[in-house]
Design a protein around this motif. Structure first.
Motif, mmCIF file in Angstrom:
data_model
loop_
_atom_site.group_PDB
_atom_site.id
_atom_site.type_symbol
_atom_site.label_atom_id
_atom_site.label_comp_id
_atom_site.label_asym_id
_atom_site.label_seq_id
_atom_site.Cartn_x
_atom_site.Cartn_y
_atom_site.Cartn_z
ATOM 1 N N ASP A 25 0.631 9.462 3.379
ATOM 2 C CA ASP A 25 0.904 10.720 3.489
ATOM 3 C C ASP A 25 2.489 10.917 3.919
ATOM 4 O OD1 ASP A 25 0.228 13.442 4.174
ATOM 5 O OD2 ASP A 25 -0.229 13.106 5.911
ATOM 6 N N GLN A 35 6.425 8.448 7.040
ATOM 7 C CA GLN A 35 5.226 8.149 6.112
ATOM 8 C C GLN A 35 3.989 7.433 7.179
ATOM 9 O OE1 GLN A 35 6.483 6.033 2.454
ATOM 10 N NE2 GLN A 35 8.215 5.597 3.444
ATOM 11 N N HIS A 84 5.847 12.871 5.053
ATOM 12 C CA HIS A 84 6.288 14.094 5.742
ATOM 13 C C HIS A 84 7.631 14.141 5.971
ATOM 14 C CE1 HIS A 84 2.327 15.058 7.827
ATOM 15 N NE2 HIS A 84 2.058 13.663 7.572
#
Length: 265
Positions: free
Chosen positions: A78, A114, A80
């Motif tokens: 994920d 991350q 960011h």
């Protein structure tokens, strides 16, 4: 004379869209181990019991832990970016003499972070300890004081979470419990393996004589004084029932394990 508080085993099914079991990673990169950590399991039990972060953990940390990997899942990254909504420079890891974080120099307005997760994973955790404590833990999980999570607050568990108590040694309880993988995974594996009655699943068991040390036993969850100690573990494979009806027309194999079985290869 009978033991007034004999040992008992509680089985916990850890499944959900996302899980994340970090140990050493911090700051802008938060990784996950391929299986639950003891600190993550104890954190879940402490949250269920409504314990404050400064509360003692001695009783929960003393529970023996075993983890069976029923469905390993896959890694999700994920990505960011983080910035201050006021447009101010972000803070750095350096602190002043008064303990306050210093602004980044030169000024930095965006951080890249991350977060790593396990998606579609299923684990079977077994905790073993005195009967009274296991009774208390079981009640807490089925009537949690705080929302429960699989390693991080955003990772909600699927049901059923608590599978109940079992008698006998922890490893025997993990071996006897039916395979908890998703129905689609079990069905696909069954087609490829003649609906075999058993499957060999990897497991990690607390063992004072184990050949690996892990620094994931929490002594305190206090935000300013998080501390951990080590435990010894061993890795093994456990033959568990699949819950499938074997195909009588296909010879059944025994002994050994297929390292690609869980991946459906």
């Amino acid at each position: 004379m009978s033991n007034p508080d004999p040992s008992a085993v509680l089985l916990i099914r850890l499944a959900g869209p996302l899980q994340s079991w970090g140990d050493r990673s911090s700051f802008n990169r938060r990784e996950t181990r391929p299986e639950p950590t003891k600190s993550g399991i104890i954190g879940l039990l402490a949250a269920a019991a409504g314990r404050a972060r400064h509360a003692p953990l001695d009783d929960l940390a003393s529970l023996a832990l075993g983890i069976r990997i029923d469905q390993p899942g896959s890694i999700l990254r994920d990505y960011h970016t983080v910035s201050d909504y006021r447009g101010q420079p972000l803070l750095s890891a350096a602190v002043t003499a008064k303990g306050r974080q210093k602004p980044t120099s030169p000024a930095k307005h965006t951080h890249i972070t991350q977060r790593f997760y396990l998606q579609d994973a299923v684990f079977l955790a077994a905790v073993q300890g005195p009967q009274g404590l296991i009774d208390t833990v079981e009640h807490a999980i089925t009537h949690p004081a705080f929302p429960l999570a699989l390693g991080r607050r955003s990772c909600a568990p699927a049901q059923p979470l608590c599978l109940g108590q079992r008698t006998g040694p922890l490893e025997d309880a993990l071996r006897a419990e039916p395979w908890q993988a998703a129905p689609a995974v079990r069905k696909r594996w069954g087609r490829q393996n003649g609906d075999a009655a058993h499957i060999d699943l990897p497991a990690t068991i607390d063992d004072p004589a184990g050949d690996e040390a892990r620094d994931d036993v929490p002594l305190s969850f206090a935000p300013q004084a998080r501390t951990f100690t080590t435990r010894r573990i061993r890795h093994t494979y456990l033959q568990a029932p699949t819950g499938l009806t074997p195909d009588p027309a296909r010879p059944q194999t025994t002994g050994g394990h297929d390292p690609f079985a869980l991946l459906g290869w």
